[in-house]
Design an enzyme around this catalytic site. Structure first.
Site: not given
Lengths: 657, 161
Positions: A317, A280, A359, A356, A297, A277, A364, A499
């Site tokens: 990102s 980037e 996710e 999550k 994230c 990140e 993908e 979190c």
């Protein structure tokens, strides 16, 4: 300071917003279902009734205290009213407590016990409702709902998602979704903050416990698990430890005893996230494009961004979240090192988070249909599994994480708190741009929903923002879009506080104080580690060297997409009988409507009418063609017109004839 | 040619400046066009107003005025206020249900001709038990009169009147 008397105790109050807060300060615990300090006052459950001298019986949560007020909180009349309310709730409640996921963690259950409810005098009527399993993150059971509305207000007031709503009225009132299709159908991002404020068993985390046990007991499978930073400072709470107590070593022992083959550290991958990140960001900064960079994230935030801010999807990102980075690295590395088939390697992730789970199921993030992360367990689920396995958690010895994904830096650890990702990225950027510099990062650790800090590095000023709670994020994005706030990097965490307060974490009555303690646990852990800058992680250097740049990029990056808000399907707008020779398909998604989709529709209809084409035309609407930045979109006999004007549409329709 | 129903929905939205605060008025307008609130139109209205379909659903189900089901050609309202109730409006309701194949949850007949609604006092207690079918009022209903009335409407419909 004003005087008030509660239960014959004289006390003072300043600006408490209601009598309930004043009483609680005195140590008088009034029972409530619908009172949640961070949400607006609803006053529906009537459990907090108190007797106010000269005024009669009033709900404490919605009564503002005044000078000289005299209150009794526990008269025999009040007690009998509370008892009756509980009986009425129980009469319309599915009372199968033993098999309820919230058993022993349910306010209805504990209040009934506390108030001596030993019979229900009212005729029982269980509302007929199907359980809702439409979401990967959350399950709903309407037969357990007490209509406190905490979930509805949480979803709207804190998250601005608005997926859960009250519907119908009176005796038929319920918390529902559009046409009762289920929460998975809605704009829900799976953060499960609703689950955290649900006082009963109506909203629950979706469990994957059975699937994980099956994998563990399957002799043909190698099952590895990765543990996230936030879960290691909260699991202890479920075994009587203080919030913020680090129990990493015991978790590892427990997992090994339960039959997991290897235990890895998600923080190890967090160091990769920081480096990827960070690089980037530096590249984007050089080119001056896709700024500010948004962190990616948090899966709740990513889904929220994909649904609501298609124009910002490019700013996310492309680095995968630590969970997914580690998943793809594990599946890549272990299949070779241990010579096992990808299908026989099961990766489980221990997370503080229910989003999550969504996710992990993203298409993908899989290879030939095999996901990089097979199952996600929340902190709460792991506690249940430890108990099921019959382990006395507090007596477990401590073990070490397994190589090659076991060593992390302090930067990877602090990911679990809001502001932590920004701090980790900044430490890395400082190291890269101005070696040896130690920027002051205190502001990022403040106990606030929005933290902004400015730092001068390598002759440039960097501005960072860390925001938690999606309503706050929405507001920040509006400010950034209108240039009211200028930022280079924005960290977004869907759950308030990050979190540590995730939807899969143990429930706490006062969220703020507990999340602060939990975050404290992470920062203390960071302090004692020798390496605190991600790029100094020796394991990371080795893996980069082994993989090479191209492979690393493939394994560690993903792409984000424009996502339809809900799962509504398209439909035929106007049904006129007759043969159709012209087929039009217009996008009526949120972005297209905002960008002139309706005007396009009306303009085309006008043309059709003036040319007597209405009856020959089938006009369909689609919700979201997933090219939101190119709207409005119209398809004429299958040919797609992007940024379509009425003139463009008419020209194409003429051609089509 | 006239504007289509959907174009009229767009007109209604523009008239109320796509302000979510005007949701009830907007839904009222939509229901006037379609006679009920179709699922697709609710989704379209919600998207245009920038609210969730669930939000619109919550409002639409709260008010008895709104209906999410298409209604039949003839809307039968049976008064079940106190006076009608003691004069056996219950029998009338049951008779309509059995004659038209309706139940408590199934309010509209399969042929889309009749919708049965039970309403609170319509203010004509002297005519109890009283019913209305669209704009027409029928007083002092009995089981027999109910059966005859259903037969009469069905006959008229068959003759295309």
């Amino acid at each position: 300071m004003k005087k008030i008397t509660i239960d014959n105790i004289e006390t003072t109050f300043k600006n408490e917003r209601n009598v309930l807060e004043v009483a609680r300060n005195l140590g008088i615990e009034l029972p409530t279902f619908c009172y949640q300090p961070e949400l607006s006052i609803f006053g529906s459950c009537r459990m907090c009734l108190v007797e106010v001298e000269g005024r009669g019986i009033l709900p404490a949560c919605s009564t503002v205290p005044w000078e000289g007020m005299v209150i009794q909180t526990n008269t025999s009349q009040i007690r009998s009213i509370r008892k009756m309310i509980l009986e009425m709730m129980l009469a319309s409640h599915d009372q199968q407590c033993t098999i309820c996921p919230k058993s022993e963690n349910c306010r209805l259950q504990s209040f009934a016990k506390q108030h001596g409810v030993d019979e229900v005098r009212f005729q029982s009527f269980k509302p007929e409702a199907e359980k809702d399993f439409s979401s990967l993150a959350i399950t709903r059971d309407q037969t357990k709902c007490v209509l406190c509305g905490n979930c509805v207000r949480m979803c709207d007031e804190i998250q601005s998602v608005d997926a859960l709503k009250f519907s119908f009225r009176g005796a038929k009132a319920k918390v529902g979704t559009f046409l009762d299709k289920g929460i998975g159908f809605e704009e829900c991002i799976g953060c499960a903050q609703c689950v955290k404020v649900c006082p009963v068993g109506a909203l629950n985390e979706r469990h994957n416990i059975k699937e994980v046990w099956n994998a563990v007991y399957d002799k043909n499978k190698t099952v590895v698990v990765q543990i996230s930073p936030a879960a290691r400072v909260t699991l202890g709470e479920l075994f009587g430890k203080d919030a913020g107590t680090r129990v990493t070593g015991k978790i590892i022992t427990a997992l090994k005893r339960m039959g997991f083959d290897k235990v890895f550290d998600t923080c190890f991958a967090a160091d990769f996230t920081v480096v990827e990140e960070g690089n980037e960001f530096l590249a984007r900064k050089k080119k001056g494009e896709n700024l500010p960079l948004f962190t990616s994230c948090c899966p709740g935030w990513v889904k929220f961004a994909e649904q609501n801010f298609p124009d910002l999807v490019g700013n996310l990102s492309s680095a995968k979240s630590p969970q997914q980075m580690l998943g793809s690295m594990i599946k890549d590395r272990l299949t070779t090192d241990m010579k096992i088939k990808r299908e026989d390697l099961v990766v489980v992730a221990l997370m503080p988070c229910t989003a999550k789970k969504f996710e992990a199921a993203r298409e993908e993030l899989s290879v030939n249909g095999n996901p990089d992360v097979d199952f996600v367990l929340t902190t709460n689920e792991l506690a249940l599994m430890i108990k099921e396995r019959g382990l006395d958690f507090n007596k477990l010895t401590e073990s070490e994480l397994d190589e090659p994904f076991g060593l992390s830096t302090g930067a990877g650890i602090i990911f679990g708190s809001s502001g932590g990702v920004s701090e980790a990225v900044l430490r890395y950027a400082a190291e890269t741009l101005e070696k040896g510099s130690t920027p002051d990062l205190k502001k990022l650790r403040a106990d606030k929903d929005l933290k902004i800090t400015e730092i001068k590095l390598g002759g440039e000023t960097l501005r960072l923002g860390a925001v938690s709670g999606l309503k706050n994020a929405r507001k920040l994005i509006e400010d950034v879009k209108s240039s009211k706030t200028k930022l280079d990097i924005i960290e977004v965490m869907a759950c308030p506080g990050g979190c540590v307060n995730g939807g899969g974490q143990p429930r706490a009555t006062v969220n703020k104080a507990v999340s602060k303690k939990r975050a404290g646990g992470l920062y203390n852990n960071d302090k004692v580690l020798s390496e605190r800058i991600s790029s100094n992680n020796p394991g990371l250097k080795k893996i980069y060297a082994d993989m090479g740049e191209k492979k690393a990029h493939n394994l560690l990056h993903t792409h984000h997409q424009h996502r339809q808000k809900n799962k509504n399907e398209g439909y035929v707008i106007d049904e006129t009988p007759g043969e159709k020779s012209l087929h039009l398909d217009i996008c009526f998604g949120a972005s297209c409507l905002k960008n002139g989709g309706q005007e396009l529709y009306l303009g085309v209809m006008k043309h059709l009418r003036e040319n007597n084409l209405v009856e020959k035309t089938e006009f369909k609407a689609t919700y979201c063609m997933k090219i939101c930045t190119k709207g409005p979109v119209l398809r004429v006999n299958g040919k797609q017109l992007e940024k379509c004007s009425v003139d463009m549409a008419i020209a194409e329709i003429k051609k089509a004839k | 040619m006239e504007l289509t129903k959907f174009e009229k929905v767009c007109e209604i939205l523009d008239k109320y400046e796509k302000d979510p605060g005007n949701l009830i008025a907007i839904l009222g307008g939509v229901q006037e066009e379609y006679s009920y609130l179709p699922e697709d139109v609710i989704t379209f209205v919600a998207t245009a107003l920038g609210v969730t379909p669930g939000h619109v659903y919550g409002v639409a189900t709260f008010y008895a005025h709104f209906t999410l089901e298409p209604k039949g050609k003839y809307v039968i309202k049976v008064c079940d206020g106190t006076a009608c109730h003691v004069r056996k409006s219950g029998d009338v309701i049951k008779t309509f249900e059995s004659e038209l194949g309706l139940t408590e949850t199934r309010k509209t007949s399969e042929d889309m001709l009749f919708t049965l609604e039970v309403v609170a006092c319509i203010g004509a207690c002297g005519l109890a038990p009283v019913i209305t079918i669209n704009e027409d009022v029928y007083a002092a209903m009995t089981i027999e009169k109910t059966k005859e009335l259903v037969a009469e409407y069905k006959r008229r419909e068959a003759e295309g009147q």
